[in-house]
Design a protein around this motif. Structure first.
Motif, PDB file in Angstrom:
ATOM      1  N   GLU A  16      79.932 -14.363 -44.155  1.00 38.64           N
ATOM      2  CA  GLU A  16      80.888 -14.638 -43.076  1.00 38.64           C
ATOM      3  C   GLU A  16      81.951 -13.560 -42.959  1.00 38.64           C
ATOM      4  O   GLU A  16      82.269 -13.109 -41.858  1.00 38.64           O
ATOM      5  CB  GLU A  16      81.562 -15.995 -43.313  1.00 38.64           C
ATOM      6  CG  GLU A  16      80.651 -17.186 -43.086  1.00 38.64           C
ATOM      7  CD  GLU A  16      81.372 -18.487 -43.339  1.00 38.64           C
ATOM      8  OE1 GLU A  16      82.598 -18.465 -43.618  1.00 38.64           O
ATOM      9  OE2 GLU A  16      80.721 -19.548 -43.269  1.00 38.64           O
ATOM     10  N   GLN A  17      82.532 -13.131 -44.089  1.00 38.02           N
ATOM     11  CA  GLN A  17      83.690 -12.235 -43.997  1.00 38.02           C
ATOM     12  C   GLN A  17      83.454 -10.829 -44.549  1.00 38.02           C
ATOM     13  O   GLN A  17      84.329  -9.975 -44.450  1.00 38.02           O
ATOM     14  CB  GLN A  17      84.908 -12.883 -44.671  1.00 38.02           C
ATOM     15  CG  GLN A  17      84.739 -13.210 -46.136  1.00 38.02           C
ATOM     16  CD  GLN A  17      85.886 -14.074 -46.674  1.00 38.02           C
ATOM     17  OE1 GLN A  17      86.212 -15.123 -46.094  1.00 38.02           O
ATOM     18  NE2 GLN A  17      86.521 -13.625 -47.745  1.00 38.02           N
ATOM     19  N   GLY A  18      82.287 -10.580 -45.126  1.00 41.66           N
ATOM     20  CA  GLY A  18      81.938  -9.229 -45.505  1.00 41.66           C
ATOM     21  C   GLY A  18      82.387  -8.767 -46.877  1.00 41.66           C
ATOM     22  O   GLY A  18      81.706  -7.981 -47.518  1.00 41.66           O
ATOM     23  N   ARG A  19      83.539  -9.250 -47.339  1.00 47.03           N
ATOM     24  CA  ARG A  19      84.039  -8.850 -48.649  1.00 47.03           C
ATOM     25  C   ARG A  19      84.949  -9.934 -49.205  1.00 47.03           C
ATOM     26  O   ARG A  19      85.485 -10.761 -48.468  1.00 47.03           O
ATOM     27  CB  ARG A  19      84.785  -7.515 -48.582  1.00 47.03           C
ATOM     28  CG  ARG A  19      86.042  -7.534 -47.730  1.00 47.03           C
ATOM     29  CD  ARG A  19      86.767  -6.189 -47.770  1.00 47.03           C
ATOM     30  NE  ARG A  19      85.924  -5.099 -47.303  1.00 47.03           N
ATOM     31  CZ  ARG A  19      85.525  -4.083 -48.081  1.00 47.03           C
ATOM     32  NH1 ARG A  19      85.880  -4.031 -49.350  1.00 47.03           N
ATOM     33  NH2 ARG A  19      84.780  -3.127 -47.580  1.00 47.03           N
ATOM     34  N   ILE A  20      85.132  -9.914 -50.523  1.00 47.69           N
ATOM     35  CA  ILE A  20      86.043 -10.855 -51.163  1.00 47.69           C
ATOM     36  C   ILE A  20      86.453 -10.280 -52.508  1.00 47.69           C
ATOM     37  O   ILE A  20      85.674  -9.566 -53.155  1.00 47.69           O
ATOM     38  CB  ILE A  20      85.396 -12.261 -51.339  1.00 47.69           C
ATOM     39  CG1 ILE A  20      86.442 -13.296 -51.743  1.00 47.69           C
ATOM     40  CG2 ILE A  20      84.254 -12.213 -52.346  1.00 47.69           C
ATOM     41  CD1 ILE A  20      85.917 -14.726 -51.712  1.00 47.69           C
ATOM     42  N   THR A  21      87.681 -10.564 -52.926  1.00 46.58           N
ATOM     43  CA  THR A  21      88.151 -10.106 -54.227  1.00 46.58           C
ATOM     44  C   THR A  21      87.844 -11.160 -55.286  1.00 46.58           C
ATOM     45  O   THR A  21      87.586 -12.334 -54.974  1.00 46.58           O
ATOM     46  CB  THR A  21      89.661  -9.843 -54.214  1.00 46.58           C
ATOM     47  OG1 THR A  21      90.349 -11.097 -54.031  1.00 46.58           O
ATOM     48  CG2 THR A  21      90.043  -8.876 -53.100  1.00 46.58           C
ATOM     49  N   VAL A  22      87.894 -10.728 -56.539  1.00 40.39           N
ATOM     50  CA  VAL A  22      87.679 -11.649 -57.657  1.00 40.39           C
ATOM     51  C   VAL A  22      88.722 -12.761 -57.624  1.00 40.39           C
ATOM     52  O   VAL A  22      88.416 -13.938 -57.813  1.00 40.39           O
ATOM     53  CB  VAL A  22      87.734 -10.889 -58.995  1.00 40.39           C
ATOM     54  CG1 VAL A  22      87.770 -11.863 -60.167  1.00 40.39           C
ATOM     55  CG2 VAL A  22      86.554  -9.942 -59.116  1.00 40.39           C
TER      56      VAL A  22
END
Length: 261
Positions: A16-22
């Protein structure tokens, strides 16, 4: 939440959003950052995501996630749908099952029905499938005759697709084709993400006296890339209570039997 449920959620977030942080992932899933780092590392090793400093990006993942990552989603609804669909089958019928998690529940429901066993003067149930995981589960049931279509395996769904699957399907007739779909809409019909799967599913539908679409409520009123069949080919829609009621009324008004599990 177990490991596969976490992976499923992480892949959907990245789709959905392409990237995410830990840190973001740990907060969303309510687990430690160390757990998320391990999850990211394992998904990266399987080439499902691309690891970045402090997080992950979508990389090579697709909205059409591999089957093994879908099993934790809508589990109770799929089980109820499977049981309801299984009750539509009569002894001696020839039925088709394509692939997917919800259709797997239909297969399991049929496998445990002792009334489908052949008796003197009658034949047992014959199941035609292009899904290797379903065939694997059913072949240990001596009361079932299992026919597997040929083709090339698609790893995401364990389904056999391509021109090698068509010759077998063209030579048989089916009482019911149970088809799991990625989306079903009254105007657009039944659809799935992959054109190869759609082609084999369409052939199953063409060879069947009745087409039964299996879809949890999240898939009703949606659409996907490749069409399997139009709504006027659907005899029955089996879904759950989360399906949009307006869509269900439209199907019923058009003469489609709607079973809500």
């Amino acid at each position: 939440m177990d490991r596969y449920a976490r992976w499923n959620t992480l892949l959907e977030i990245l789709a959905e959003q392409g990237r995410i942080t830990v840190e973001e992932a740990a907060t969303k899933l309510e687990v430690s950052q160390a757990t998320i780092r391990r999850d990211f590392d394992q998904l990266s090793q399987q080439q499902m995501i691309t690891r970045t400093r402090g997080g992950a990006v979508a990389g090579g993942i697709s909205y059409d996630l591999p089957l093994r990552y879908k099993t934790a989603k809508h589990v109770q609804e799929k089980n109820r749908i499977g049981q309801a669909a299984g009750r539509l089958v009569q002894p001696g019928q020839v039925i088709a099952l394509n692939g997917g998690t919800t259709i797997t529940e239909v297969a399991r429901a049929l496998a445990t029905r002792t009334d489908l066993v052949a008796t003197p003067g009658s034949t047992g149930l014959t199941i035609v499938t292009n899904a290797l995981n379903i065939a694997n589960e059913l072949i240990v049931r001596p009361h079932l005759k299992v026919v597997v279509a040929g083709g090339v395996v698609r790893p995401q769904s364990y389904e056999l697709i391509g021109p090698l699957a068509a010759p077998i399907l063209r030579e048989i007739t089916l009482d019911i084709a149970f088809l799991g779909v990625d989306a079903v809409d009254f105007k657009l019909g039944a659809t799935c993400h992959h054109e190869g799967e759609a082609a084999i599913n369409a052939l199953m539908a063409a060879r069947a006296r009745k087409v039964v679409i299996i879809a949890d409520g999240s898939k009703v009123s949606g659409h996907a890339f490749a069409r399997i069949c139009s709504s006027d080919r659907i005899h029955t829609l089996v879904t759950d209570t989360t399906a949009p009621q307006e869509q269900l009324r439209d199907f019923e008004a058009a003469g489609v039997r709607v079973v809500v599990a």
